[in-house]
Write an enzyme that holds these catalytic residues in place. Sequence first.
Site, mmCIF file in Angstrom:
data_model
loop_
_atom_site.group_PDB
_atom_site.id
_atom_site.type_symbol
_atom_site.label_atom_id
_atom_site.label_comp_id
_atom_site.label_asym_id
_atom_site.label_seq_id
_atom_site.Cartn_x
_atom_site.Cartn_y
_atom_site.Cartn_z
ATOM 1 C CB THR A 168 35.545 -32.720 -15.590
ATOM 2 O OG1 THR A 168 34.660 -33.666 -16.157
ATOM 3 C CG2 THR A 168 36.277 -33.332 -14.421
ATOM 4 C CB THR A 219 39.680 -31.971 -17.261
ATOM 5 O OG1 THR A 219 38.373 -31.833 -17.841
ATOM 6 C CG2 THR A 219 40.566 -30.834 -17.746
HETATM 7 N N1 ASP Z 1 37.212 -36.677 -18.044
HETATM 8 C C1 ASP Z 1 35.779 -36.589 -17.874
HETATM 9 C C2 ASP Z 1 35.144 -37.907 -18.224
HETATM 10 O O1 ASP Z 1 35.548 -38.511 -19.187
HETATM 11 C C3 ASP Z 1 35.181 -35.493 -18.685
HETATM 12 C C4 ASP Z 1 35.875 -34.169 -18.533
HETATM 13 O O2 ASP Z 1 36.976 -34.077 -18.046
HETATM 14 O O3 ASP Z 1 35.295 -33.165 -18.885
HETATM 15 O O4 ASP Z 1 34.225 -38.283 -17.552
#
Ligand code: ASP
Length: 306
Positions: A168, A219
């Site tokens: 992300t 993230t």
């Molecule tokens: N936080 C994001 C989600 O759960 C994934 C990520 O940060 O890579 O959709």
Amino acid sequence: MGIAIIVHGGAWEIPPALHADHAAGCRAAAEAGWAVLAAGGSALAAVEAAVRVMEDDPVFDAGRGSHLNRDGEVELDAAIMDGRRLNLGAVASLKRVANPITLARHVLTDCKHAFLVGPGAARFARQVGVPLCDPADLVVERERLEWQARVANGFSPETEFAPDPADTVGAVAFDQEGDLAVGNSTGGTQFKLPGRVGDTPLVGCGLYADNTLGAAACTGWGEQIMKMVLAKTAVDQIARLGDAMTAANVAIAYFQHRIGGLGGVICISPEGQVGWAFSTPNLAYAYRTTGMTETTAVLGARHSAI
Ligand code: ASP
């Protein structure tokens, strides 16, 4: 007053073969945001510019190149928040928008609501002139092969619910007016159930900005980040401790020790000081603040428990 930008490109165990691309993508994003700030642009515009660079880079789990859900489709979420007025715009479950951060900014500026999802969000995109693409344009070969391998391995509860943080993207910026802004964009977790939305577009969870307290983007494993309201937790720690780096470390340490949290946070204090911390093996990030002659891009590796 100074300016500052910090971006992230995901917190997880980033395979060594991808380290250089992640660092380069974060650098390019931070430089795009920095160019906006250095020209006198707003933190909001800088965040949008930085996130767009990473949405356009297929290396990251945002925009084109995102992970596929269980139906083999890309479904995108994004949000942006303005620390001066606390206005926000969020979008989720988009299948036809290559730059969700731009649509989120339109929700912030041109819509009486704060959060639009699915077909209604696509209809709003048409109204405000954000282009719609063919859903297939968002799918890259790497992700199609990954999805096929998962399907070939069968649909088990383990694959359905395994913690699976991804790459992300997000950005936090501080402009010449002293305004803070934050934005996040994601394809979510790999092989997610259709309709699943993580922390990324949720105010307080994936992002938060308030000029008087600070701003943060998160993230990591979204279902855990939501439980901790992690971005607001980090911002409150900035306000309490007065130091962005210490605040990031305290927030992530609590996240890790309270629920075994897997993730990372980037943040900026109301004075423009940057901070970051992560509990995953890696965090890709880049930053530049007044006084630095160039952007620092890092593929951070965690060597010991916080
Ligand atoms: N936080 C994001 C989600 O759960 C994934 C990520 O940060 O890579 O959709």
